[in-house]
Scaffold this motif. Structure first.
Motif, PDB file in Angstrom:
ATOM      1  N   TYR A 171      -9.970  -3.096   4.937  1.00 41.65           N
ATOM      2  CA  TYR A 171      -9.142  -1.875   5.471  1.00 41.65           C
ATOM      3  C   TYR A 171      -8.164  -1.781   4.414  1.00 41.65           C
ATOM      4  N   CYS A 200      -1.291  -5.738   1.436  1.00 42.80           N
ATOM      5  CA  CYS A 200      -0.927  -4.215   1.245  1.00 42.80           C
ATOM      6  C   CYS A 200       0.595  -4.535   1.220  1.00 42.80           C
ATOM      7  N   THR A 206       3.393   0.228   7.533  1.00 40.37           N
ATOM      8  CA  THR A 206       2.692  -1.172   7.400  1.00 40.37           C
ATOM      9  C   THR A 206       3.650  -2.197   8.072  1.00 40.37           C
ATOM     10  N   ARG A 229       4.084  -9.415   2.326  1.00 35.70           N
ATOM     11  CA  ARG A 229       5.492  -9.088   2.625  1.00 35.70           C
ATOM     12  C   ARG A 229       5.736  -9.689   4.042  1.00 35.70           C
ATOM     13  N   PHE A 293       3.428 -16.476  -6.222  1.00 34.94           N
ATOM     14  CA  PHE A 293       3.461 -16.007  -7.725  1.00 34.94           C
ATOM     15  C   PHE A 293       3.513 -16.916  -8.674  1.00 34.94           C
TER      16      PHE A 293
HETATM   17  P1  NAI Z   1      -1.630  -3.092  -5.259  1.00 37.32           P
HETATM   18  O1  NAI Z   1      -0.552  -1.900  -5.050  1.00 37.32           O
HETATM   19  O2  NAI Z   1      -2.393  -3.136  -6.397  1.00 37.32           O
HETATM   20  O3  NAI Z   1      -2.532  -2.929  -3.713  1.00 37.32           O
HETATM   21  C1  NAI Z   1      -1.786  -2.696  -2.541  1.00 37.32           C
HETATM   22  C2  NAI Z   1      -3.230  -1.908  -1.814  1.00 37.32           C
HETATM   23  O4  NAI Z   1      -2.425  -1.788  -0.495  1.00 37.32           O
HETATM   24  C3  NAI Z   1      -3.654  -0.728  -2.317  1.00 37.32           C
HETATM   25  O5  NAI Z   1      -5.252  -0.782  -2.200  1.00 37.32           O
HETATM   26  C4  NAI Z   1      -2.934   0.311  -1.339  1.00 37.32           C
HETATM   27  O6  NAI Z   1      -3.784   1.540  -1.017  1.00 37.32           O
HETATM   28  C5  NAI Z   1      -2.889  -0.720  -0.009  1.00 37.32           C
HETATM   29  N1  NAI Z   1      -2.179   0.127   1.030  1.00 37.32           N
HETATM   30  C6  NAI Z   1      -0.966   0.848   0.778  1.00 37.32           C
HETATM   31  N2  NAI Z   1      -0.592   1.293   2.140  1.00 37.32           N
HETATM   32  C7  NAI Z   1      -1.423   0.674   2.979  1.00 37.32           C
HETATM   33  C8  NAI Z   1      -1.738   0.747   4.341  1.00 37.32           C
HETATM   34  N3  NAI Z   1      -0.678   1.446   5.197  1.00 37.32           N
HETATM   35  N4  NAI Z   1      -2.698  -0.006   4.883  1.00 37.32           N
HETATM   36  C9  NAI Z   1      -3.443  -0.671   4.347  1.00 37.32           C
HETATM   37  N5  NAI Z   1      -3.717  -0.645   3.141  1.00 37.32           N
HETATM   38  C10 NAI Z   1      -2.577   0.135   2.262  1.00 37.32           C
HETATM   39  O7  NAI Z   1      -0.677  -4.306  -4.759  1.00 37.32           O
HETATM   40  P2  NAI Z   1      -0.923  -5.779  -5.369  1.00 37.32           P
HETATM   41  O8  NAI Z   1      -0.774  -6.155  -6.624  1.00 37.32           O
HETATM   42  O9  NAI Z   1      -2.413  -5.975  -4.860  1.00 37.32           O
HETATM   43  O10 NAI Z   1       0.310  -6.492  -4.474  1.00 37.32           O
HETATM   44  C11 NAI Z   1       0.163  -6.525  -2.847  1.00 37.32           C
HETATM   45  C12 NAI Z   1       1.322  -6.992  -2.340  1.00 37.32           C
HETATM   46  O11 NAI Z   1       1.261  -8.497  -2.592  1.00 37.32           O
HETATM   47  C13 NAI Z   1       2.544  -6.486  -2.766  1.00 37.32           C
HETATM   48  O12 NAI Z   1       3.031  -5.343  -2.124  1.00 37.32           O
HETATM   49  C14 NAI Z   1       3.584  -7.471  -2.476  1.00 37.32           C
HETATM   50  O13 NAI Z   1       4.391  -7.185  -1.456  1.00 37.32           O
HETATM   51  C15 NAI Z   1       3.097  -8.923  -2.594  1.00 37.32           C
HETATM   52  N6  NAI Z   1       3.249  -9.832  -3.600  1.00 37.32           N
HETATM   53  C16 NAI Z   1       3.412 -10.912  -3.135  1.00 37.32           C
HETATM   54  C17 NAI Z   1       3.779 -12.005  -4.181  1.00 37.32           C
HETATM   55  C18 NAI Z   1       3.964 -13.334  -3.622  1.00 37.32           C
HETATM   56  O14 NAI Z   1       4.559 -14.288  -4.482  1.00 37.32           O
HETATM   57  N7  NAI Z   1       3.981 -13.896  -2.624  1.00 37.32           N
HETATM   58  C19 NAI Z   1       3.683 -11.849  -5.406  1.00 37.32           C
HETATM   59  C20 NAI Z   1       3.053 -10.373  -5.753  1.00 37.32           C
HETATM   60  C21 NAI Z   1       2.895  -9.556  -4.771  1.00 37.32           C
END
Ligand code: NAI
Length: 342
Positions: A171, A200, A206, A229, A293
């Protein structure tokens, strides 16, 4: 150039040190950025922050007053920064991707650890307890995983799951066009998935996407994975779901109220957060401390991109990784004349 670097950990210092020179001075502060510590930015053109630094209106005002020109996030997510309030005052850059593999692989590591009881077995064999009782797991092959958010990390996680022979439902508010990802509505994903993984960003849309209503729709015994998050999951609702056995297991690399706890050593202290303390006592809850990360590759990429963002901004007046509440990214900047948000 002077950079005030907040929430500096030893691994941050090691990865940024190679970039120090006569032109770039980094002042490493162990403390997080907040209203009390914002004054440390005096004399710095840049502040460099991470996921649990507070960059709200009061902090932004103080940074602006101190002459800070740029907030350089050394992470992808920016939910802790009031981007709209920064507009017209301080530019913001981030590191959009440093290793989606690090996070996706950690997600799978947590899933396997949890469902194959590796953490239990590790402790047992160290005590010379070679009993297998209570360690029965289940095969991932053939199971359905629901992936919420199919961006950089979600896509890598999907590929890993496919390697295990799992069926994938996804989704996303903005689905990837012309992909072979099978998108369904959120409700269908919740109902049909054996395992649900969140990838996401945290936005008003969200926040608490997984609450008591969502949990009630899930298969009994569902495994929940959150490496995105914390506030995507309503922590109290998760605890109730675990207690009622509706949720079979949870793997959390992030937690709703993590900002004052994660990344610090609280062993020997009384943890005030009852929900977190109770979750950690559960045999089917695995918690890591925002560690997904943390690979060498990711740390090197974070340091390199952050320094490039800063140099690019001061040399060209713009950075491809600029964030703005109006555009999201500078490459789609509405200000076509300068290609810079303000
Ligand atoms: P990204 O921006 O490439 O992908 C996020 C996806 O979520 C996109 O496809 C977007 O369309 C989708 N999205 C946005 N709003 C949405 C909604 N309301 N419902 C469903 N999908 C929705 O981000 P990426 O790089 O994949 O990172 C994802 C998340 O991972 C980041 O936002 C960050 O919070 C988290 N993260 C956690 C880390 C950790 O160490 N635990 C490290 C890096 C990122």
């Amino acid at each position: 150039m002077n950079i005030a670097f907040f929430d500096a950990k030893p691994y941050d210092v090691s990865s940024f040190e190679p970039y120090l020179n006569d032109d770039i001075k980094i002042h490493f502060f162990e403390t997080k950025l907040d209203t009390d510590t914002a004054s440390l930015s005096a004399g710095c053109e840049v502040v460099c922050v991470f996921v649990n630094d507070t960059v709200n209106k009061a902090v932004i005002d103080k940074l602006y007053e101190n002459g800070v020109k740029l907030i350089a996030l050394r992470c992808a997510g920016y939910n802790n920064v009031d981007i709209a309030y920064c507009f017209g005052k301080i530019h913001v850059v981030h590191v959009p991707a440093y290793s989606p593999y690090a996070v996706a692989e950690h997600t799978m590591a947590m899933l396997l650890t949890s469902i194959r009881r590796i953490h239990k077995a590790y402790n047992r064999t160290r005590e010379f307890n070679f009993s297998l009782s209570g360690l029965t797991g289940f095969d991932l092959y053939g199971k359905t995983v629901g992936v919420i958010g199919t961006g950089r990390i979600g896509k890598v996680f999907i590929d890993i799951c496919k390697g295990f022979g799992m069926k994938v439902l996804a989704y996303d508010k903005f689905p990837v066009e012309n992909s072979d990802i099978k998108y369904v509505e959120l409700d269908e994903l919740l109902k049909k998935s054996d395992i649900i993984s969140l990838h996401c960003p945290l936005t008003p849309d969200t926040k608490h996407i997984i609450d008591e209503n969502a949990i009630a729709k899930m298969k009994k015994g569902v495994v929940l994975l959150n490496t995105s998050r914390g506030a995507l999951i309503k922590a109290d609702a998760l605890l109730e779901g675990i207690k009622s056995r509706q949720v079979g297991a949870a793997c959390l690399d992030v937690y709703e109220e993590e900002s004052d706890i994660f990344f610090e050593d609280y062993s020997g202290h009384i943890v005030e957060d009852d929900t977190l303390a109770r979750l950690i006592t559960m045999p089917n809850v695995l918690v890591t401390s925002h560690q997904a990360f943390l690979t060498e590759e990711a740390l090197n990429n974070i340091a390199e991109t952050t320094i490039n963002n800063i140099n690019e901004f001061f040399e060209n007046g713009a950075s491809v990784n600029e964030l703005c509440y109006r555009c999201g990214r500078v490459d789609s900047c509405k200000n076509h004349r300068t290609n810079k948000c303000f």
